[in-house]
Scaffold this motif. Structure first.
Motif, short mmCIF file in Angstrom:
data_model
loop_
_atom_site.label_atom_id
_atom_site.label_comp_id
_atom_site.label_asym_id
_atom_site.label_seq_id
_atom_site.Cartn_x
_atom_site.Cartn_y
_atom_site.Cartn_z
N VAL A 481 57.95 13.94 -98.47
CA VAL A 481 58.78 14.95 -99.15
C VAL A 481 58.95 16.16 -98.24
O VAL A 481 58.13 16.38 -97.35
N ARG A 482 60.03 16.90 -98.49
CA ARG A 482 60.20 18.12 -97.70
C ARG A 482 59.65 19.30 -98.49
O ARG A 482 60.02 19.52 -99.64
N ILE A 499 56.20 16.17 -95.23
CA ILE A 499 54.77 15.91 -95.43
C ILE A 499 54.60 14.82 -96.47
O ILE A 499 55.47 14.60 -97.32
N HIS A 500 53.49 14.10 -96.39
CA HIS A 500 53.23 13.04 -97.36
C HIS A 500 52.95 13.68 -98.71
O HIS A 500 52.28 14.69 -98.81
N ASN A 506 47.80 20.50 -101.35
CA ASN A 506 46.78 21.22 -100.57
C ASN A 506 47.41 22.04 -99.46
O ASN A 506 47.07 23.19 -99.23
N PHE A 507 48.35 21.40 -98.74
CA PHE A 507 48.95 22.04 -97.59
C PHE A 507 49.75 23.27 -98.03
O PHE A 507 49.66 24.35 -97.43
N GLY A 508 50.50 23.13 -99.13
CA GLY A 508 51.31 24.24 -99.64
C GLY A 508 50.44 25.42 -100.05
O GLY A 508 50.74 26.58 -99.75
N LYS A 509 49.32 25.11 -100.72
CA LYS A 509 48.41 26.16 -101.18
C LYS A 509 47.84 26.92 -99.99
O LYS A 509 47.79 28.14 -99.97
N LYS A 510 47.44 26.13 -98.95
CA LYS A 510 46.84 26.77 -97.77
C LYS A 510 47.83 27.71 -97.08
O LYS A 510 47.49 28.82 -96.69
#
Length: 595
Positions: A481-482, A499-500, A506-510
């Motif tokens: 997904v983008r 990103i998968h 997790n990645f967005g939160k970070k």
């Protein structure tokens, strides 16, 4: 022809092949004591500082063995995994290879992958145990590893030291006795394999080649098969420390051709040179070099865009494997979308831009190229930049490139390495013990997961003992997904990533938490959101700096304070609508170093 020997050197990074090459050149008196210097074949400052070979080199040595004059052509190869295609072409131009293994470190991942390349081309391997002068050398253990790997006799392994010059005479004898002379038809049509090219600011592009059949003379009319371009050979010659012009280069020998070529794109590594009047067949194995990792390069100051363009064109003359096209970003202005062979290649290009051209640049998050298939007519769209991804409603599925990774490490670190690879969506294919203490792990994993910080993490968890090598194995379907990052509702194109789906939350939160720390506070509230399409998956808020407007009210009615606060609230609301947020340079860098 029977007295020509063409060979290359196969070794992992930092196993001492450039140093051993220096000793061979000194021993055969190819260079005088006055010309000698360390890492003679590495002519870039960057190569010497990092101790890596970036550009492969070739040099010819002449030496008398047993009363006969022999010609040795050493075709040096870069050791790093990013340049594996160049290595494969250099190997195709040889009949033998010196396999150099560090006696204190043993066999490493790249040694194995380049060795398999050499064995595919039926090269004769001469195993050499280097750095025998080190106190930490373990000759017997490493000899066992070499015997297991290539199945030679223990007596065939030559102990040597590039530092002290031990064993160089034995290596020369072994090259003469064990490596076969080149085969070929001296009277057939010309076939010459290009294995490298360099740029000279006076003479244009100089191509290095090996003649497989026929011969090439000065002023011959020649044709480069893959590009279809035709030239006249202004000068041909052999490669000593400097170029030595000759009238003819015959079958089996290695030389260079100068024909006034101005564009690096016209000379492709792996191409075939043949004559126009008596053409030969193309040599099989030619591939276009494909960039694997894409990143945006932007000047720090937008006014330097034209200078950056000039610098990129000049770099491309020296290094034909870099591709770039102009792009613009709302956050960073005008810049280029560049394709690189791998992460090391990207780092080197960035470093060369700074050193050779004085350009300081911003690099966006690196990513790989994906294939998106549309629902309507199953056509495929190649996506190099996350912002090029078509609308999710139109996409049938997305494929991403997969690699096969070979990791060699000590037995103690198998657990942490396994968990790292599984965290990066890898699946283990094979696990084999090379010795009681060294394990080879083979994984299949998405390329997008390793371009980021995989190598650094691998070195950290294995205390520097793991070596890593990979090659591409094609595309596979994935649930990608983008993810866009929005500031006050406006997407920042330079921070969006593919990103998968399982990692997106997790990645967005970070990223949101990191940006909250880095964005300077404004007079109004800033909302930082990570979203997939219209769905927000993470949010942080940078609070507004508040001016105390009621400070001048002492005593009096509460309605006076209320009136001032209402007025302030109106102003804040208006400010949020028209206010824009400047993103500092450190924010782009921080996304690269999330952990």
């Amino acid at each position: 022809m029977k007295n020509i020997r063409n060979f290359c050197i196969i070794a992992h990074i930092d196993h001492g092949k450039s140093t051993l090459a220096d000793r061979l050149l000194e021993y055969t008196k190819t260079i005088s004591a006055r010309e000698a210097q360390a890492q003679l074949l590495d002519n870039m400052d960057l190569e010497r500082e990092r101790g890596i070979t970036i550009k492969s080199h070739a040099i010819q040595m002449e030496y008398k063995v047993g009363g006969e004059n022999y010609i040795f052509n050493l075709i040096d190869t870069p050791g790093h995994v990013d340049f594996s295609y160049e290595v494969s072409r250099s190997i195709a131009a040889c009949e033998g290879a010196l396999l150099i293994v560090d006696a204190s470190q043993g066999i490493q991942a790249q040694t194995i992958s380049n060795l398999y390349l050499a064995l595919e081309h039926d090269l004769h391997i001469i195993p050499i145990l280097n750095k025998m002068d080190l106190p930490g050398a373990m000759p017997e253990e490493v000899k066992d590893q070499i015997v297991d790997l290539i199945g030679c006799d223990r007596d065939e392994i030559i102990p040597a030291s590039g530092k002290t010059g031990l064993g160089v005479d034995k290596i020369i004898e072994a090259i003469v006795e064990r490596i076969p002379a080149p085969l070929g038809d001296p009277n057939g049509p010309l076939q010459a394999l290009i294995f490298d090219s360099v740029f000279n600011s006076f003479r244009g592009i100089i191509a290095y080649f090996k003649v497989l059949n026929g011969e090439i003379r000065k002023n011959d009319k020649v044709k480069f098969v893959a590009t279809g371009k035709e030239y006249i050979a202004d000068e041909v010659g052999t490669l000593k420390l400097n170029q030595e012009p000759k009238d003819v280069i015959k079958t089996g020998d290695v030389g260079y051709i100068i024909s006034g070529i101005k564009e690096a794109r016209e000379v492709k590594v792996g191409d075939t040179i043949t004559k126009i009047d008596n053409p030969g067949e193309a040599i099989i194995g030619f591939e276009e070099v494909k960039p694997m990792v894409f990143a945006g390069i932007y000047p720090v100051d937008t006014e330097d865009f034209e200078e950056l363009r000039e610098a990129m064109h000049k770099l491309q003359l020296n290094d034909a494997s870099i591709v770039f096209e102009p792009e613009s970003s709302a956050a960073l202005g005008f810049g280029f979308r560049c394709g690189f062979l791998g992460m090391l290649h990207m780092e080197i290009i960035q470093e060369r831009l700074e050193r050779e051209f004085g350009m300081t640049v911003i690099t966006t998050v690196p990513n790989v190229s994906y294939k998106a298939y549309l629902t309507k007519d199953t056509e495929e769209v190649i996506v190099n930049n996350p912002s090029d991804l078509p609308d999710p409603s139109k996409i049938d599925f997305v494929e991403e490139p997969y690699i096969k990774a070979n990791i060699i490490t000590k037995a103690d670190f198998v657990g942490p390495v396994l968990s790292l690879c599984i965290q990066k969506r890898g699946t283990i294919v094979n696990q084999s013990y090379l010795t009681s203490d060294r394990v080879e792990l083979v994984f299949e994993m998405p390329m997008g997961e390793i371009v980021f910080d995989f190598y650094d993490k691998l070195k950290t968890i294995s205390k520097g003992y793991a070596s890593f090598d990979y090659h591409q194995i094609g595309y596979r379907q994935s649930d990608l997904v983008r993810m866009d990052i929005r500031l006050n509702g406006d997407p920042v194109d330079a921070l969006s990533s593919l990103i998968h789906r399982s990692n997106a939350y997790n990645f967005g939160k970070k990223i949101c938490e990191k940006l909250k720390e880095l964005l300077p506070r404004q007079q109004f509230e800033i909302a930082i959101q990570a979203s997939i399409g219209a769905k927000v998956i993470a949010r942080e808020t940078v609070k507004a700096m508040r001016k105390d407007v009621t400070a001048k009210c002492y005593g009096g009615d509460i309605s006076r304070k209320r009136k001032l606060l209402e007025k302030q609230k109106e102003g804040k609301k208006r400010m949020r609508q028209v206010g824009s947020v400047e993103i500092p340079q450190s924010a782009f860098m921080a996304v690269l170093k999330l952990d």
